[in-house]
Enzyme design. Structure first.
Site, PDB file in Angstrom:
ATOM      1  N   ARG A 140       4.875  -2.235   4.923  1.00  0.00           N
ATOM      2  CA  ARG A 140       5.659  -1.005   4.815  1.00  0.00           C
ATOM      3  C   ARG A 140       4.691   0.159   4.597  1.00  0.00           C
ATOM      4  NH1 ARG A 140      11.201  -0.164   3.242  1.00  0.00           N
ATOM      5  NH2 ARG A 140      11.526  -2.295   3.964  1.00  0.00           N
ATOM      6  N   ILE A 141       4.745   1.130   5.488  1.00  0.00           N
ATOM      7  CA  ILE A 141       3.870   2.299   5.319  1.00  0.00           C
ATOM      8  C   ILE A 141       4.095   2.922   3.939  1.00  0.00           C
ATOM      9  CG2 ILE A 141       3.644   2.849   7.784  1.00  0.00           C
ATOM     10  CD1 ILE A 141       5.674   5.161   7.263  1.00  0.00           C
ATOM     11  N   HIS A 142       3.021   3.407   3.356  1.00  0.00           N
ATOM     12  CA  HIS A 142       3.124   4.040   2.039  1.00  0.00           C
ATOM     13  C   HIS A 142       2.097   5.152   1.911  1.00  0.00           C
ATOM     14  CE1 HIS A 142       0.650   0.355   1.772  1.00  0.00           C
ATOM     15  NE2 HIS A 142      -0.112   1.003   0.900  1.00  0.00           N
ATOM     16  N   LEU A 143       2.584   6.309   1.472  1.00  0.00           N
ATOM     17  CA  LEU A 143       1.704   7.455   1.234  1.00  0.00           C
ATOM     18  C   LEU A 143       1.168   7.371  -0.188  1.00  0.00           C
ATOM     19  CD1 LEU A 143       0.555  10.253   2.143  1.00  0.00           C
ATOM     20  CD2 LEU A 143       2.579  11.271   1.052  1.00  0.00           C
TER      21      LEU A 143
END
Length: 226
Positions: A140-143
């Site tokens: 899951r992309i995460h900033l």
DNA sequence: GTTCTAGAAC
DNA sequence: GTTCTAGAAC
């Protein structure tokens, strides 16, 4: 969960050379075992494979700093600075390669929420950096929203350091720009990533060249302000 | 992603 | 001898 891994493994099988296949198959088997285990321990049942850790965290109310219709913000479980948050979309976007032009407005929202967190009263007089890891370990992309003190007992290795202080740490606006221009995210090659991670240590605030990590960790204390 | 530890570096 | 790093984990 299993489906995502099956699909990505198929893609890998199609394109990666044999050594890499074996590495990823191993990873696939580990994750698959976790999915299929009929008698998992209570801990396993909750968390699954470590690469799914973010998904478990964002579903645990104890970890949630803020959430809205589109994103969940959690504290990084192993913060690499005094303040370290992750802004994660609710939409299941596995990694940066899966981003589509349609996601640009979501990415803008992720950045806005990141800035909101950084601007909280409890963070006054702090400077924050925002970025995505070029090669992330967790699904899951995460900033990353991380204070620039980099002062943390969890920051231990050169890889930790360089993943936030070299071009391995991708600026969110660059992600959006390349997505808008090319319809996909332009990422450094795996060779470039290796070079970034292996860059000789350097203080991120001055010209100091440390001998090794403990030396760097001691040095950055001299830059602390309160 | 972390933990653990062998062996390199000092 | 101690400190530190890098690679395996089935």
């Amino acid at each position: 969960m299993c489906t995502i891994i099956s699909i990505s493994t198929n893609v890998i099988l199609k394109y990666k050379p044999i050594q890499v296949i074996s590495k990823y198959c191993n990873f696939y088997n580990m994750a698959k075992r976790d999915c299929e285990d009929e008698t998992p321990s209570p801990k396993k049942q909750k968390t699954g494979h470590w690469s799914m850790g973010l998904l478990a965290s964002m579903n645990d109310p104890m970890n949630i700093v803020k959430s809205d219709d589109l994103v969940t913000v959690i504290k990084d479980a192993y913060p690499k600075a005094e303040f370290h948050y992750l802004v994660i979309p609710k939409d299941n976007i596995s990694n940066l390669k899966a981003l589509k032009k349609d996601n640009i407005s979501l990415l803008k929202h992720i950045e806005e929420v990141g800035r909101e967190i950084a601007n909280l009263e409890q963070h006054k007089n702090r400077t924050f950096n925002f970025g995505y890891h070029a090669e992330a370990s967790m699904f899951r992309i995460h900033l990353h929203v991380i204070s620039d003190d980099m002062n943390s007992s969890h920051l231990k290795t050169k890889k930790h350091w360089n993943s936030y202080t070299t071009p391995f740490f991708l600026k969110p606006e660059d992600i959006r720009k390349s997505l808008k221009k090319n319809g996909k995210v332009s990422l450094p090659t795996s060779q470039q990533c290796k070079e970034y991670i292996n860059t000789p240590l350097k203080c991120h605030k001055c010209d100091f060249i440390p001998k090794h990590m403990p030396n760097l960790k001691k040095h950055i204390l001299t830059h602390l302000t309160d």
